[in-house]
Enzyme design. Sequence first.
Site, mmCIF file in Angstrom:
data_model
loop_
_atom_site.group_PDB
_atom_site.id
_atom_site.type_symbol
_atom_site.label_atom_id
_atom_site.label_comp_id
_atom_site.label_asym_id
_atom_site.label_seq_id
_atom_site.Cartn_x
_atom_site.Cartn_y
_atom_site.Cartn_z
ATOM 1 C CD GLU A 197 -5.219 -5.667 2.573
ATOM 2 O OE1 GLU A 197 -5.985 -4.788 3.047
ATOM 3 O OE2 GLU A 197 -4.019 -5.756 2.891
ATOM 4 C CD GLU A 215 -2.947 -1.106 2.308
ATOM 5 O OE1 GLU A 215 -4.080 -1.559 2.115
ATOM 6 O OE2 GLU A 215 -2.577 -0.652 3.400
#
Length: 828
Positions: free
Chosen positions: A256, A187
């Site tokens: 995710e 991320e």
Amino acid sequence: MAYSNINCWFHACILSFLVLNSLSCAFAYDVSYDGRAIKINGERRILISGSIHYPRSTPSMWPDLINKAKEGGVDAIETYVFWNAHEPLRRQYDFSGNLDLIRFLKTVQDAGFFSILRIGPYVCAEWNFGGYPVWLRNLPGVELRTANDVYMNEMQNFTTLIVDMVKQEKLFASQGGPIILAQIENEYGNVMGPYGAAGKVYIDWCATMAESLDIGVPWIMCQQPDAPQPIINTCNGWYCHDFEPNNANSPKIWTENWTGWFKAWGGGDPYRTAEDVAYAVARFFQTGGSLQNYYMYHGGTNYGREAGGPYISTTYDYNAPLDEYGNLNQPKYGHLKQLHDTLHSLEKILTYGNVTNTDFGNSVKSTVFTLNGTSACFFENSNTTTDATITYQGSQYNVPAWSVSILPDCKKEVYNTAKVNTQTWVKVRRSNEAENEPVSLSWTWRPEAIDDAVVHGKGHVSANRLLDQKVINDASDYLWYMTRVNLEKNDPIWSGNLSLRVNATGHILHAYVNGQYVGSEWAPYGVFNYVFKKDIQLNRGSNQIALLSATVGLTNYGARFDEIPAGISGPVEIVGRNGDETIIKDLSHHKWSYKVGLHGLSKKIFKSSDPSLWQSQDLPVNRRMTWYKTTFKAPLGEDPVAVNLQGLGKGWAWVNGNNLGRYWASLLADDQCSTDPCDYRGPYTNSKCVTGCGEPTQTWYHVPRSFLNDGDNDLVLFEEFGGNPSQVTFQTVTVGTTCGNAYENTVLEISCQGRPISDIKFASFGNPEGTCGSFQKGTCDANNDPLLVVREACVGKESCSFAASETLLGPTNCDASVTKRLVVEAVC
């Protein structure tokens, strides 16, 4: 691009792998990809993955969790690797117990699963300091997550360590192991901007370094739009159907899919409906998805000091398909299992078929896959309020708002994301029924020894400034800041109106002056700078000031999160007021002594069996800085065990020396709960469907059965704020009620998690109303009494199944416009 070539594969091995989903063959196999899908041995695959973090469960739980995931239609297990857990001190490693990564991966392999290894080594994960060891931040000249030689050397060292360990055990797919993908960084694209040009240099270096490790399977980077080739960039979020990889040759991967949300101290209970999760998954594969991963499939527990945030709770249930205790979270588990079965049945046509999209307007679309004369259809209605009717090849199909219908033959709907054809389990907690276990626990106690700090000011080190609490390398939540203040008779600050003012970034502060407790302060979740101010009395001459700072997990996310201060940032001031005049004495650059931790923690009294450490007389309650101890028998049976810490304040709990994590039973959830009824329709956020406001954030704490002995067990509590242990109880978590729902011509299965069904409270086939626990008949019902039919089929059995049909239940008096369904409520 192919990462390894296979010259020979026995037919039996191919059959075992592709049909039985077994990874027991010892031969290396090829993991490659094209713009359509991940490919295993050249065959495009539809892959469903689920995150299970090995440190958030125990080794004894792993086989059961992984097998339940397999039964739920999952193909792969995804896990992060936690740097700070494995290298708590520089070049000192720990892979024991629930940190045994290799054992976890082999358990995954033994179950016939693939694995996705997210090395990071930054993980976020609501984990303390984002998974970085705090000693890393304290290295001279270091800057984290940027083009910095000190940092990159350490990151490469740890990443190489993990890769070499995995290679040695032949666990990469190129060696015949289960790992088909590995992740580097995590991320970073979300926070890259503030790092400037050095951020791009860093991410390019990450890719080059990872590729140099030659693992034989592809590397991925999530949330990294500019991921360098051949790294595959992937998506995280509630929905990823609109995501497109940055290279036309890369498959569409969702690392995710947030099945719920994490819980924070002072926050309510997050909830994401099964209908919405299924809708997101169906749309992802409808739009060309190749692999999607549930974050989390089993959330687990933040044992010890693992929770980050700050203020992330001990439970990490995440409203996942497997709950914190490892039980099935129905209906989410069952509803998604049915979706997985449907998607897997369409694997060939979804990955090889031609695609035709039709837009009907008003957010209604169809996607038709065709291959070798066969077709499969997805009908999507993204309208948030209005159901839709689609006409396809002369037939009409009703698609509820915010749903996707799947028709494997483009004729008959076999799955709709909004139609939950499975049971809902209502969990209950049952009393400890261990033989001779008393109703109330018998407690002993001892005070935490604080005089060395609050009276004598004895510390480990000293400095003429206030230090950030991270300088102690995360050795403890607790750090004493101590200094002496000499006030002469003619000091200008002297007055009868004195106060102590402390600017802190805590997260919790306890203040003592001359051995006397002055007060405490803590900040609400999300706001961690605060000013503590209390009136104090000082003596002429020497005065001892002792401030105890307590962290509740270090920040784990954001640009330069490592630079966010913790502890007492200052200034620390004595404020004197004489009439209209205010005089301030700044103590920030006084000589400060520092002491790490607490006496009982350093002596590990939570593991001691010495009875002389404890006293049984005059048990105090609501007393700060107090230790409590009791013994108990393990609850009978095999159901998961939880301890209720209701009545306590804040502190720590240990069972037989095993740290259950932080508790903060006195902190109530704020008033940010949802006011509207929970509706699966419409985009989900973590502020939607929140409940539990005005109640304690968490009172129940998971006690793994592997922590328990057959005989006596010890529970030790350290109470920081003050509480009453008399309400503490041990109970088991099990299914008390199951409510089944099945639309007409589908099969309903009812079960009680291995226990017999004792009664059927309600059954109706028509248009029943209400929710589990409060069902009532609607305007129509079956002619045969469904209650009698279901009782006959189910009572006394561990499970039963039957079709929701007029053949079994008799004709109904329902209008033709009614979508009939069978609803059952059973008692376990």
